[in-house]
Write a protein that holds these residues in place. Structure first.
Motif, mmCIF file in Angstrom:
data_model
loop_
_atom_site.group_PDB
_atom_site.id
_atom_site.type_symbol
_atom_site.label_atom_id
_atom_site.label_comp_id
_atom_site.label_asym_id
_atom_site.label_seq_id
_atom_site.Cartn_x
_atom_site.Cartn_y
_atom_site.Cartn_z
ATOM 1 N N ALA A 111 44.474 31.751 -3.855
ATOM 2 C CA ALA A 111 44.792 33.139 -3.520
ATOM 3 C C ALA A 111 45.731 33.754 -4.553
ATOM 4 O O ALA A 111 46.516 33.036 -5.174
ATOM 5 C CB ALA A 111 45.440 33.186 -2.141
ATOM 6 N N PRO A 112 45.691 35.065 -4.717
ATOM 7 C CA PRO A 112 46.559 35.713 -5.688
ATOM 8 C C PRO A 112 48.051 35.564 -5.366
ATOM 9 O O PRO A 112 48.890 35.725 -6.234
ATOM 10 C CB PRO A 112 46.150 37.190 -5.637
ATOM 11 C CG PRO A 112 45.074 37.326 -4.648
ATOM 12 C CD PRO A 112 44.772 35.983 -4.074
ATOM 13 N N ARG A 116 46.591 27.736 -2.237
ATOM 14 C CA ARG A 116 45.203 27.304 -2.085
ATOM 15 C C ARG A 116 45.027 27.115 -0.590
ATOM 16 O O ARG A 116 45.879 26.528 0.074
ATOM 17 C CB ARG A 116 44.942 26.004 -2.836
ATOM 18 C CG ARG A 116 43.493 25.556 -2.748
ATOM 19 C CD ARG A 116 43.139 24.578 -3.858
ATOM 20 N NE ARG A 116 41.752 24.195 -3.809
ATOM 21 C CZ ARG A 116 40.733 24.924 -4.265
ATOM 22 N NH1 ARG A 116 40.964 26.100 -4.815
ATOM 23 N NH2 ARG A 116 39.494 24.490 -4.185
ATOM 24 N N TYR A 117 43.938 27.626 -0.024
ATOM 25 C CA TYR A 117 43.780 27.586 1.427
ATOM 26 C C TYR A 117 42.312 27.665 1.830
ATOM 27 O O TYR A 117 41.445 28.021 1.039
ATOM 28 C CB TYR A 117 44.540 28.752 2.075
ATOM 29 C CG TYR A 117 43.857 30.081 1.849
ATOM 30 C CD1 TYR A 117 43.076 30.647 2.844
ATOM 31 C CD2 TYR A 117 43.958 30.743 0.635
ATOM 32 C CE1 TYR A 117 42.419 31.854 2.642
ATOM 33 C CE2 TYR A 117 43.306 31.942 0.419
ATOM 34 C CZ TYR A 117 42.550 32.490 1.433
ATOM 35 O OH TYR A 117 41.888 33.670 1.222
ATOM 36 N N PHE A 118 42.061 27.340 3.102
ATOM 37 C CA PHE A 118 40.782 27.642 3.741
ATOM 38 C C PHE A 118 41.067 27.928 5.201
ATOM 39 O O PHE A 118 42.118 27.551 5.732
ATOM 40 C CB PHE A 118 39.750 26.505 3.569
ATOM 41 C CG PHE A 118 39.989 25.291 4.415
ATOM 42 C CD1 PHE A 118 39.426 25.173 5.681
ATOM 43 C CD2 PHE A 118 40.772 24.248 3.934
ATOM 44 C CE1 PHE A 118 39.640 24.035 6.454
ATOM 45 C CE2 PHE A 118 40.987 23.116 4.695
ATOM 46 C CZ PHE A 118 40.423 23.009 5.968
ATOM 47 N N LEU A 133 51.015 25.439 -1.522
ATOM 48 C CA LEU A 133 51.445 26.253 -2.649
ATOM 49 C C LEU A 133 50.841 25.702 -3.927
ATOM 50 O O LEU A 133 50.829 24.491 -4.143
ATOM 51 C CB LEU A 133 52.970 26.265 -2.759
ATOM 52 C CG LEU A 133 53.726 26.990 -1.645
ATOM 53 C CD1 LEU A 133 55.218 26.777 -1.797
ATOM 54 C CD2 LEU A 133 53.387 28.466 -1.654
ATOM 55 N N LEU A 134 50.329 26.581 -4.771
ATOM 56 C CA LEU A 134 49.760 26.153 -6.053
ATOM 57 C C LEU A 134 50.851 25.664 -6.992
ATOM 58 O O LEU A 134 50.680 24.692 -7.706
ATOM 59 C CB LEU A 134 48.997 27.306 -6.703
ATOM 60 C CG LEU A 134 47.726 27.720 -5.977
ATOM 61 C CD1 LEU A 134 47.167 28.998 -6.580
ATOM 62 C CD2 LEU A 134 46.697 26.604 -6.025
ATOM 63 N N THR A 151 50.514 37.151 2.692
ATOM 64 C CA THR A 151 50.355 35.726 2.463
ATOM 65 C C THR A 151 49.818 35.092 3.726
ATOM 66 O O THR A 151 49.880 35.671 4.800
ATOM 67 C CB THR A 151 51.700 35.050 2.097
ATOM 68 O OG1 THR A 151 52.536 35.070 3.246
ATOM 69 C CG2 THR A 151 52.382 35.745 0.936
ATOM 70 N N THR A 152 49.313 33.872 3.613
ATOM 71 C CA THR A 152 48.824 33.181 4.800
ATOM 72 C C THR A 152 49.964 32.837 5.728
ATOM 73 O O THR A 152 49.750 32.493 6.869
ATOM 74 C CB THR A 152 48.056 31.895 4.445
ATOM 75 O OG1 THR A 152 48.910 31.043 3.699
ATOM 76 C CG2 THR A 152 46.790 32.205 3.692
#
Length: 158
Positions: A111-112, A116-118, A133-134, A151-152
């Motif tokens: 994500a910007p 990284r997620y799903f 977190l990336l 953000t998520t």
């Protein structure tokens, strides 16, 4: 409670008995089918700490926190938001879900806002986001994402 300082100005009381938010202890989700919910979360790797698939209330370990599932049969369970769970490896968690026959709503992506997620929904429609977190250092030093990027974690980056 207000009090006066040495110069007589009224200030808000901030004393040793002030309460500090330390972290999230647990989230409780309602379900219409305890067995189905417990099976879903156990398939993702959550461990039962209290109750079971036949109980009216079950607690599952979620890292240092807990996920509570309560049987609710009095009305519909409506969408309320999203539960964000940080994991050590988003792609491995995605594979674990797929291997268990579960259907995430999207593949893992970057994500910007730096995660990284799903997403996947539990049997009662509660949306879960498994994320990492990336670059953990960016979370401490600041973000280069535009203002108001959601953000998520439910916050907004400024």
């Amino acid at each position: 409670m207000a009090q006066s300082n040495a110069s007589g100005a009224v200030i808000d009381a901030i004393t040793s008995d002030a309460i500090t938010i330390e972290g999230l202890s647990a989230v409780t989700l309602a379900t219409r089918d305890m067995r189905r919910s417990v099976d879903f979360y156990c398939a993702l790797g959550f461990e039962i700490r209290h109750g079971d698939a036949q109980a009216a209330f079950t607690t599952l370990a979620c890292g240092p926190s807990f996920l509570n599932i309560i049987a609710e049969t009095h009305g519909p369970v409506n969408w309320w938001g999203r539960l964000i769970i940080h994991v050590s490896d988003v792609d491995a968690m995605y594979r674990k879900a797929r291997d268990a026959g579960l259907l995430p709503s999207r593949v893992p992506s970057d994500a910007p806002w730096g995660e990284r997620y799903f997403h996947i929904s539990d049997p009662d429609g509660h949306e879960l986001s498994f994320a990492r977190l990336l670059n953990p250092n960016e979370a401490v030093t600041g973000s280069t994402t535009p203002a108001t990027t959601p953000t998520t974690t439910g916050t907004t980056r400024a």
